[in-house]
Motif scaffolding. Sequence first.
Motif, PDB file in Angstrom:
ATOM      1  N   THR A 128       0.866  -1.175   0.000  1.00 45.22           N
ATOM      2  CA  THR A 128       0.000   0.000   0.000  1.00 45.22           C
ATOM      3  C   THR A 128       0.904   1.226   0.000  1.00 45.22           C
ATOM      4  N   LEU A 129       0.765   2.038  -1.032  1.00 50.07           N
ATOM      5  CA  LEU A 129       1.636   3.189  -1.228  1.00 50.07           C
ATOM      6  C   LEU A 129       0.904   4.479  -0.875  1.00 50.07           C
ATOM      7  N   TRP A 130       1.620   5.372  -0.216  1.00 51.07           N
ATOM      8  CA  TRP A 130       1.115   6.714   0.054  1.00 51.07           C
ATOM      9  C   TRP A 130       2.145   7.706  -0.472  1.00 51.07           C
ATOM     10  N   HIS A 131       1.791   8.394  -1.559  1.00 48.90           N
ATOM     11  CA  HIS A 131       2.694   9.367  -2.175  1.00 48.90           C
ATOM     12  C   HIS A 131       2.501  10.727  -1.503  1.00 48.90           C
ATOM     13  N   ALA A 187      -0.404  -9.685  11.600  1.00 49.97           N
ATOM     14  CA  ALA A 187       0.657  -9.038  12.364  1.00 49.97           C
ATOM     15  C   ALA A 187       1.511  -8.180  11.441  1.00 49.97           C
ATOM     16  N   LEU A 188       2.131  -7.156  12.018  1.00 47.26           N
ATOM     17  CA  LEU A 188       3.006  -6.283  11.237  1.00 47.26           C
ATOM     18  C   LEU A 188       4.408  -6.876  11.198  1.00 47.26           C
ATOM     19  N   PRO A 189       4.938  -7.177  10.011  1.00 49.11           N
ATOM     20  CA  PRO A 189       6.289  -7.742   9.922  1.00 49.11           C
ATOM     21  C   PRO A 189       7.348  -6.658  10.061  1.00 49.11           C
ATOM     22  N   ALA A 190       8.595  -7.070  10.206  1.00 46.89           N
ATOM     23  CA  ALA A 190       9.697  -6.112  10.132  1.00 46.89           C
ATOM     24  C   ALA A 190       9.651  -5.443   8.756  1.00 46.89           C
ATOM     25  N   GLY A 191       9.914  -4.142   8.731  1.00 55.64           N
ATOM     26  CA  GLY A 191       9.838  -3.420   7.460  1.00 55.64           C
ATOM     27  C   GLY A 191       8.423  -3.164   7.013  1.00 55.64           C
ATOM     28  N   ALA A 192       7.494  -3.096   7.966  1.00 60.08           N
ATOM     29  CA  ALA A 192       6.088  -2.887   7.623  1.00 60.08           C
ATOM     30  C   ALA A 192       5.837  -1.491   7.075  1.00 60.08           C
ATOM     31  N   ILE A 193       6.682  -0.506   7.429  1.00 59.79           N
ATOM     32  CA  ILE A 193       6.636   0.826   6.815  1.00 59.79           C
ATOM     33  C   ILE A 193       8.041   1.170   6.333  1.00 59.79           C
ATOM     34  N   LEU A 194       8.132   1.577   5.085  1.00 55.63           N
ATOM     35  CA  LEU A 194       9.398   1.975   4.491  1.00 55.63           C
ATOM     36  C   LEU A 194       9.217   3.307   3.772  1.00 55.63           C
ATOM     37  N   VAL A 195      10.282   4.096   3.721  1.00 55.50           N
ATOM     38  CA  VAL A 195      10.274   5.323   2.926  1.00 55.50           C
ATOM     39  C   VAL A 195      11.087   5.075   1.664  1.00 55.50           C
ATOM     40  N   LYS A 196      10.468   5.365   0.524  1.00 53.40           N
ATOM     41  CA  LYS A 196      11.152   5.256  -0.759  1.00 53.40           C
ATOM     42  C   LYS A 196      11.196   6.654  -1.386  1.00 53.40           C
ATOM     43  N   GLN A 197      12.397   7.102  -1.719  1.00 52.34           N
ATOM     44  CA  GLN A 197      12.512   8.443  -2.286  1.00 52.34           C
ATOM     45  C   GLN A 197      13.676   8.506  -3.257  1.00 52.34           C
ATOM     46  N   ALA A 198      13.406   9.095  -4.440  1.00 56.16           N
ATOM     47  CA  ALA A 198      14.423   9.309  -5.477  1.00 56.16           C
ATOM     48  C   ALA A 198      15.128   8.018  -5.879  1.00 56.16           C
ATOM     49  N   GLN A 199      14.404   6.916  -5.848  1.00 53.08           N
ATOM     50  CA  GLN A 199      14.970   5.648  -6.298  1.00 53.08           C
ATOM     51  C   GLN A 199      14.955   5.578  -7.824  1.00 53.08           C
ATOM     52  N   THR A 200      15.968   4.921  -8.378  1.00 50.24           N
ATOM     53  CA  THR A 200      16.030   4.750  -9.827  1.00 50.24           C
ATOM     54  C   THR A 200      15.894   3.296 -10.270  1.00 50.24           C
ATOM     55  N   ASN A 201      16.087   2.349  -9.363  1.00 42.35           N
ATOM     56  CA  ASN A 201      15.964   0.940  -9.720  1.00 42.35           C
ATOM     57  C   ASN A 201      15.490   0.123  -8.524  1.00 42.35           C
ATOM     58  N   PRO A 202      14.181  -0.142  -8.422  1.00 42.23           N
ATOM     59  CA  PRO A 202      13.133   0.314  -9.326  1.00 42.23           C
ATOM     60  C   PRO A 202      12.807   1.794  -9.086  1.00 42.23           C
ATOM     61  N   GLY A 225       9.430   7.150  -5.658  1.00 42.83           N
ATOM     62  CA  GLY A 225       9.719   8.324  -4.856  1.00 42.83           C
ATOM     63  C   GLY A 225       9.972   9.567  -5.679  1.00 42.83           C
ATOM     64  N   TRP A 226       9.083   9.808  -6.673  1.00 45.57           N
ATOM     65  CA  TRP A 226       9.193  10.975  -7.533  1.00 45.57           C
ATOM     66  C   TRP A 226       7.825  11.620  -7.704  1.00 45.57           C
ATOM     67  N   TYR A 227       7.849  12.839  -8.202  1.00 44.11           N
ATOM     68  CA  TYR A 227       6.596  13.562  -8.438  1.00 44.11           C
ATOM     69  C   TYR A 227       6.789  14.508  -9.616  1.00 44.11           C
ATOM     70  N   TYR A 228       5.799  14.530 -10.524  1.00 47.43           N
ATOM     71  CA  TYR A 228       5.810  15.409 -11.682  1.00 47.43           C
ATOM     72  C   TYR A 228       4.676  16.432 -11.557  1.00 47.43           C
TER      73      TYR A 228
END
Length: 652
Positions: free
Chosen positions: A520-523, A559-574, A577-580
């Motif tokens: 589930t992504l939240w931009h 249950a919530l696993p380890a890494g249940a929330i992550l921040v992704k920003q300015a990634q290129t592969n994949p 974390g961008w906005y136009y």
Amino acid sequence: MRFRGTAGLAVGIAVLLLGAATAEGATRTPGDNPGIRIVPGPEEPGEAQFVPGASNVVPANAAPATDIGRTQMKAQAVAAPFYACPGFSGLEATNPLANLYADKFAWGPYAAYKVGNGGGNINWSLNPYKNASWYMWFHSLRWLGQGIIAAGKGDLAALTRVNTIAYDWYRDNPYSWKANVGAWESTMHRTNVLNCLRQAIMSGLQVTTLPTRYAWVDAALLSHARFLTNYWSGAWNHGTDESIALFGVGCALGRTDYENLAQQRLAAGITTSIDAQGSTNEQSTGYASFNYSLWGRAITVLQNCGVDPGTTIATRRALLAKWLTLATNSLGKLHQLGDTEVQATYPWTGTPLEYAGSLGATGTVPPWRVGVYSAGYVFGRTGWGTDPARGFAGESTYSIRYGAARAFHGHFDHTSITYTSRGRDIIVDGGYAAYNAGAYRTWAVSPSAHSAMTTPMSTYLNPVTRLTASAVKDTSESYVFTDAPGSGISRARSVLVLKDPDLLVVWDRASAKTAQAFQTLWHLPPDQRATVYSRTTAVAMAPGDSTRTILFQVPFKQALPAGAILVKQAQTNPIQGWYYPTSYNRQSAPTLMLARAGKTASILSFVVPVRSTGTVTYSVRQSGTTFIVNLNVAGQKTAIAISAGGSLYRAG
């Protein structure tokens, strides 16, 4: 398309035409001449819309209007039928006369480029930036606008230059140019430019009929009308533009056959282009706004040439005005859906858009707060700013996408949400990347660029998404959406939107026949910085801002696993974390990823905007078969509940 390398030939043509210009018709000083009549059309979308090798025809699928052109308007309503020059869609601003004399063309973010030999002999095969839109607008001839305007006021040097360049296109691109996608797509624009040039010749030379030496312009208009007759793009903005241009040729040259065909196509297009609820078929708020302007121009063009536009177009436009009003967020901008840049709502006087576009400064308060459209849109807001404690910008607004499979200018954005509150963006869309942005364009259209539950290990099937339940109450709205985003995968999203306190609650659940990654992504907006504090909680805030967003998830059925929330920003592969905000402006922006793995997922997340020092606390309890979350949001208490049957609702 031939590029003639002999400069002397081009110069010879220029001298001949200048001599012809000064020899015919009465003349007067440019100061006396007001020039051609321009009734500006809507500014065209900047990006090319045709996809090479694909069908660009949208069939009309609704019963046509029966009242367009049914009768001629009364003679007193139109002093003299005319087709006004619609202007040049802003291209003239970056292409001054000096550039035309140097054979330079400029478009978009690119530097002006010399496209000819300096004498009006143009190489029409050029595409130095490898950009389909640059090439299409190059072939549109709209970049000649300043020269045509000057020519219409009696500037004979400008007349010679624009006539030379336009004639060069006509000679180098004989009918039919269908194999050249840029020349094909720009036909309607070029048709209007030729019509403007025709008017400029007569205005600039102060004559009432086109001089024989310029007869090529009428021949070119007839070849363009032939092309428009044979290749109609159908019931979308491009087909509407084509029909208007074809009608313009008929009006200018007295060809009722072209006028009648154009009227038939407008009648066929209006009821598909804008449906009976007011949604357009283009799956983009930006293109919906453009269609509103475009169909308004259709009415004006018909009336100016003495043809009754009927009432169907006006009725459908009024419905679209309501749609656009509801699609306006609390910042006075359209929710950025599909191929849409960040765009302010235009405050059309006398329509509900006046209030929405002026941020409540003028106009009448719209009577609607929520709109649910079968074309696949939900728009809602806490109010219209009539409460002084909130004001217009202090309201919260949201959009949710569902409905038919992605098409036209839409994205793979089903179940995605945008949200504004407390005078700022809270949840954004990935935005609109230019068509030549390559992998970033692919990402911007993909599910990964939208605030939805994604299954990145599976091939996205471009599903139809159903709205299976909805309820609108005074201080909350709830919706349930279901679809099958991948093979063997089922997905459901329940959305609950609250007022006082303003927040979003979203319950995503999915199941699959094989193990998947569920995300589930939240931009978040690019000005915010996001920090993860635990498996449950992340906080985002712009430095120095008065608002922060607390985003947390509550364990529910999983249950919530380890890494249940992550921040992704300015990634290129994949890419992530961008906005136009605009097609050529890519910005780094945080994306919060709520991650699960396996054959099932249950993700219950809360998006809560509060003041910069505000806090959120919660507790959970079970009441029989109902799961309840008690919330304290900066001192305001409420509760949400999930019933045994899966209903998500406000409980306090």
